[in-house]
Design an enzyme around this catalytic site. Structure first.
Site, PDB file in Angstrom:
ATOM      1  N   LYS A 154     -10.567  17.305   1.737  1.00  0.00           N
ATOM      2  CA  LYS A 154     -10.629  16.069   2.521  1.00  0.00           C
ATOM      3  C   LYS A 154      -9.579  16.109   3.609  1.00  0.00           C
ATOM      4  O   LYS A 154      -8.391  15.996   3.358  1.00  0.00           O
ATOM      5  CB  LYS A 154     -10.391  14.823   1.666  1.00  0.00           C
ATOM      6  N   GLU A 229       3.008  17.629  -2.232  1.00  0.00           N
ATOM      7  CA  GLU A 229       3.987  17.906  -1.163  1.00  0.00           C
ATOM      8  C   GLU A 229       4.163  16.590  -0.430  1.00  0.00           C
ATOM      9  O   GLU A 229       3.248  16.139   0.267  1.00  0.00           O
ATOM     10  CB  GLU A 229       3.466  18.979  -0.201  1.00  0.00           C
ATOM     11  N   CYS A 263       7.201  16.822   7.481  1.00  0.00           N
ATOM     12  CA  CYS A 263       7.889  16.494   6.228  1.00  0.00           C
ATOM     13  C   CYS A 263       9.217  17.240   6.135  1.00  0.00           C
ATOM     14  O   CYS A 263      10.112  16.813   5.423  1.00  0.00           O
ATOM     15  CB  CYS A 263       6.998  16.808   5.040  1.00  0.00           C
ATOM     16  N   GLU A 355      12.142   7.904   5.419  1.00  0.00           N
ATOM     17  CA  GLU A 355      11.465   8.884   6.270  1.00  0.00           C
ATOM     18  C   GLU A 355      10.807   8.141   7.430  1.00  0.00           C
ATOM     19  O   GLU A 355       9.893   7.350   7.224  1.00  0.00           O
ATOM     20  CB  GLU A 355      10.401   9.635   5.462  1.00  0.00           C
TER      21      GLU A 355
HETATM   22  P1  NAP Z   1      -1.242   9.339   3.344  1.00  0.00           P
HETATM   23  O1  NAP Z   1      -1.896   8.009   3.295  1.00  0.00           O
HETATM   24  O2  NAP Z   1      -0.490   9.794   2.176  1.00  0.00           O
HETATM   25  O3  NAP Z   1      -2.394  10.393   3.745  1.00  0.00           O
HETATM   26  C1  NAP Z   1      -2.448  11.741   3.371  1.00  0.00           C
HETATM   27  C2  NAP Z   1      -3.859  12.097   2.952  1.00  0.00           C
HETATM   28  O4  NAP Z   1      -4.181  11.398   1.749  1.00  0.00           O
HETATM   29  C3  NAP Z   1      -4.925  11.688   3.954  1.00  0.00           C
HETATM   30  O5  NAP Z   1      -5.969  12.624   3.943  1.00  0.00           O
HETATM   31  C4  NAP Z   1      -5.394  10.376   3.391  1.00  0.00           C
HETATM   32  O6  NAP Z   1      -6.667   9.977   3.813  1.00  0.00           O
HETATM   33  C5  NAP Z   1      -5.372  10.647   1.918  1.00  0.00           C
HETATM   34  N1  NAP Z   1      -5.318   9.436   1.081  1.00  0.00           N
HETATM   35  C6  NAP Z   1      -4.908   8.206   1.431  1.00  0.00           C
HETATM   36  N2  NAP Z   1      -5.026   7.360   0.383  1.00  0.00           N
HETATM   37  C7  NAP Z   1      -5.521   8.088  -0.638  1.00  0.00           C
HETATM   38  C8  NAP Z   1      -5.866   7.781  -1.993  1.00  0.00           C
HETATM   39  N3  NAP Z   1      -5.717   6.559  -2.487  1.00  0.00           N
HETATM   40  N4  NAP Z   1      -6.350   8.767  -2.779  1.00  0.00           N
HETATM   41  C9  NAP Z   1      -6.492  10.014  -2.290  1.00  0.00           C
HETATM   42  N5  NAP Z   1      -6.198  10.355  -1.023  1.00  0.00           N
HETATM   43  C10 NAP Z   1      -5.713   9.409  -0.208  1.00  0.00           C
HETATM   44  O7  NAP Z   1      -0.287   9.417   4.565  1.00  0.00           O
HETATM   45  P2  NAP Z   1      -0.427   8.583   5.920  1.00  0.00           P
HETATM   46  O8  NAP Z   1      -0.759   7.141   5.638  1.00  0.00           O
HETATM   47  O9  NAP Z   1      -1.327   9.316   6.796  1.00  0.00           O
HETATM   48  O10 NAP Z   1       1.042   8.686   6.459  1.00  0.00           O
HETATM   49  C11 NAP Z   1       1.990   7.759   5.994  1.00  0.00           C
HETATM   50  C12 NAP Z   1       3.337   8.388   5.830  1.00  0.00           C
HETATM   51  O11 NAP Z   1       3.251   9.487   4.913  1.00  0.00           O
HETATM   52  C13 NAP Z   1       3.921   9.015   7.054  1.00  0.00           C
HETATM   53  O12 NAP Z   1       4.491   8.091   7.892  1.00  0.00           O
HETATM   54  C14 NAP Z   1       4.905   9.975   6.442  1.00  0.00           C
HETATM   55  O13 NAP Z   1       6.079   9.303   6.078  1.00  0.00           O
HETATM   56  C15 NAP Z   1       4.217  10.465   5.212  1.00  0.00           C
HETATM   57  N6  NAP Z   1       3.525  11.756   5.410  1.00  0.00           N
HETATM   58  C16 NAP Z   1       4.074  12.870   4.896  1.00  0.00           C
HETATM   59  C17 NAP Z   1       3.448  14.089   5.074  1.00  0.00           C
HETATM   60  C18 NAP Z   1       3.987  15.350   4.534  1.00  0.00           C
HETATM   61  O14 NAP Z   1       3.700  16.410   5.067  1.00  0.00           O
HETATM   62  N7  NAP Z   1       4.719  15.337   3.436  1.00  0.00           N
HETATM   63  C19 NAP Z   1       2.272  14.157   5.801  1.00  0.00           C
HETATM   64  C20 NAP Z   1       1.727  12.990   6.317  1.00  0.00           C
HETATM   65  C21 NAP Z   1       2.366  11.797   6.099  1.00  0.00           C
HETATM   66  P3  NAP Z   1      -6.809   9.032   5.108  1.00  0.00           P
HETATM   67  O15 NAP Z   1      -6.689   9.927   6.262  1.00  0.00           O
HETATM   68  O16 NAP Z   1      -8.179   8.485   4.990  1.00  0.00           O
HETATM   69  O17 NAP Z   1      -5.751   7.984   5.032  1.00  0.00           O
END
Ligand code: NAP
Ligand code: MG
Length: 451
Positions: A154, A229, A263, A355
């Site tokens: 996904k 991660e 990250c 973060e």
């Molecule tokens: P996120 O919500 O954790 O999204 C990461 C992935 O998980 C996306 O593909 C997302 O899909 C999916 N996802 C969301 N809710 C889910 C659920 N309930 N069950 C399974 N999968 C799910 O991150 P974000 O909202 O894009 O970013 C928010 C914050 O996360 C950022 O500001 C940053 O602090 C952190 N972040 C960290 C990393 C890293 O590399 N460690 C990467 C990205 C973000 P959707 O695209 O549909 O939401």
């Protein structure tokens, strides 16, 4: 059929409409992957290796095209996007050596022989965030496929386009139907279904700590394997005996690369007090010299944030503190925040603890080595970090003292696919990449044979 429109974050113009999968469609894809598994695991090691190398070659022939898609979809610079597409190729090539090297052990026992096998799990899910759509796909997919699993992916809603293209390239390279399936859609629909679907045996997740915890809780119901991660608040520790000009020149790229949406971003700079003023002067020069431009311009070193929402979150952090200095940013359309340096007032501030995931760095002085280690470790996170010093003994002591999975001395080196990567504390669970990654997509089976 539900579709949504992917937006170019540098121009706010639509790029493409993408279909988002329903729960029923996700189930059908998972079942198809499950059906493909027996034949895929039975492909002889040398043939599976050859298929992965062919997949790598097809990706290599499309590096420019993939990079161009990422520049438009994610606002990545050309340099980064080209590196990222090449990273998928390299990762596939590296793990193409794994099928022939998925060694078990022979362990001495009385009355017979004892051998172990690494067996694939079945259907493995990879959930990818929007910040590094291509590399994070590659880091999950390549070792999982090499170990004989079928993979469902996904991509993030905001950045599905390179993953969709890589899925097509896999078919072109000859990967059988159902072995690699890209399923664009919502995290709350497709991602959640990966967690609850009994035929998915492992979830490899990269993203926010909040969603990671939810996935881990969900996986517990089926004792489903998961690797996480998650976020980071990594420290860049600069000692007075370092080459200060080199340290200050490198610091902006350690936190502002990918507009800070990394990250591993070293978003806390700790500077030894006696070098603090000199370092800040050099840092200001370096930050103000950055080329922050529409990434369609190949000279751009930093692009926009991924979305208006992400820009507003980042701006919210900036608005509550005093900014010391910033670099440039374009006017007009696009989700821009300039590279921003904040002199923190205390370690209790949000800017020091949370973060930000944007081009914002906080700086504080420290007194001595013990103080530096304690400050670096004063966080729930533990992903990466840098140490700048001319003293190799000190570098080693501090590297061993910091509770983080990936440290660089006198550099901010990017993640290497052939070395292990992952977080301490709330930055994650398990490791990706490196020589052992395929094992993380297997069960170890022990067989005793009586004489
Ligand atoms: P996120 O919500 O954790 O999204 C990461 C992935 O998980 C996306 O593909 C997302 O899909 C999916 N996802 C969301 N809710 C889910 C659920 N309930 N069950 C399974 N999968 C799910 O991150 P974000 O909202 O894009 O970013 C928010 C914050 O996360 C950022 O500001 C940053 O602090 C952190 N972040 C960290 C990393 C890293 O590399 N460690 C990467 C990205 C973000 P959707 O695209 O549909 O939401
Ligand atoms: Mg989210």
């Amino acid at each position: 059929m539900t579709t949504y429109t992917v937006i170019n974050p540098a121009t706010e113009k639509p790029v493409e409409d993408v279909h988002e999968a329903t729960v029923e469609e996700t189930d059908a894809y998972v079942e198809r992957a499950h059906a493909a598994f027996p034949a895929w695991r039975a492909v002889p090691p040398g043939e599976r290796a050859a298929l992965l190398r062919r997949f790598a070659a097809v990706v290599d022939a499309h590096v420019e095209e993939l990079a161009e898609i990422e520049v438009r979809n994610a606002g990545h610079t050309w340099g980064n996007a080209t590196w990222e597409a090449g990273n998928v190729r390299d990762c596939l090539n590296y793990y193409s050596a794994a099928p022939e090297r998925l060694f078990g052990r022979q362990i001495p026992v009385a009355g017979g022989i004892d051998v172990t096998f690494h067996e694939p799990l079945g259907v493995v899910a990879v959930i990818v965030p929007w910040n590094f759509p291509m590399p994070i796909l590659g880091w999950g997919m390549a070792p999982a496929l090499a170990a004989g699993n079928c993979v469902v992916v996904k991509p993030a809603e905001l950045t599905p386009l390179t993953a969709i293209r890589i899925g097509e390239l896999a078919r072109e390279a000859g990967l059988p139907d159902g072995v690699l399936t890209i399923i664009p859609g919502k995290g709350s629909v497709v991602g959640e279904r990966f967690v609850t679907h009994a035929l998915v045996r492992k979830v490899a997740f990269t993203g926010s700590t909040e969603v990671g915890k939810r996935i881990m809780r969900g996986c517990a119901d089926q004792v489903k394997r998961c690797t996480l991660e998650l976020g980071g608040k990594s420290a860049n520790v600069v000692f007075a005996d370092a080459d200060l000009r080199a340290a200050a020149g490198a610091a902006p790229y350690a936190v502002f690369d990918n507009a800070g949406q990394d990250c591993c971003a070293r978003s806390r700079i700790l500077v030894e007090r006696s070098a603090y003023d000199e370092f800040l002067g050099l840092l200001q020069e370096a930050v103000q010299g950055m080329r922050v431009l529409d990434p369609a311009d190949r000279a751009s070193e930093m692009g926009p944030l991924i979305s208006a929402q992400q820009r507003d979150v980042v701006q919210g952090y900036v608005d509550e503190v005093e900014v010391a200095f910033t670099g440039p940013a374009p006017d007009g359309p696009g989700y821009w925040v300039p590279p921003t340096v904040v002199l923190a007032e205390s370690t209790e501030q949000r800017i020091w603890r949370e973060e930000v995931f944007g081009p914002v760095v906080a700086v504080l002085p420290f007194d001595d080595e013990a103080d530096a280690i304690a400050m670096a470790n004063d966080t729930e996170y533990g992903l990466s970090g840098s140490i700048f010093t001319g003293d190799v003994g000190k570098a080693l002591r501090v590297a061993r003292g910091i509770e983080a999975g990936n440290l660089s001395v006198n550099s901010n080196s990017a993640v290497r696919y052939w070395t292990p990567f992952g977080g301490y504390k709330q930055s994650g669970l398990g490791r990706e990449l490196g020589p052992d990654a395929p094992n993380a997509f297997t069960e170890e089976k022990n067989v005793f044979i009586a004489h």
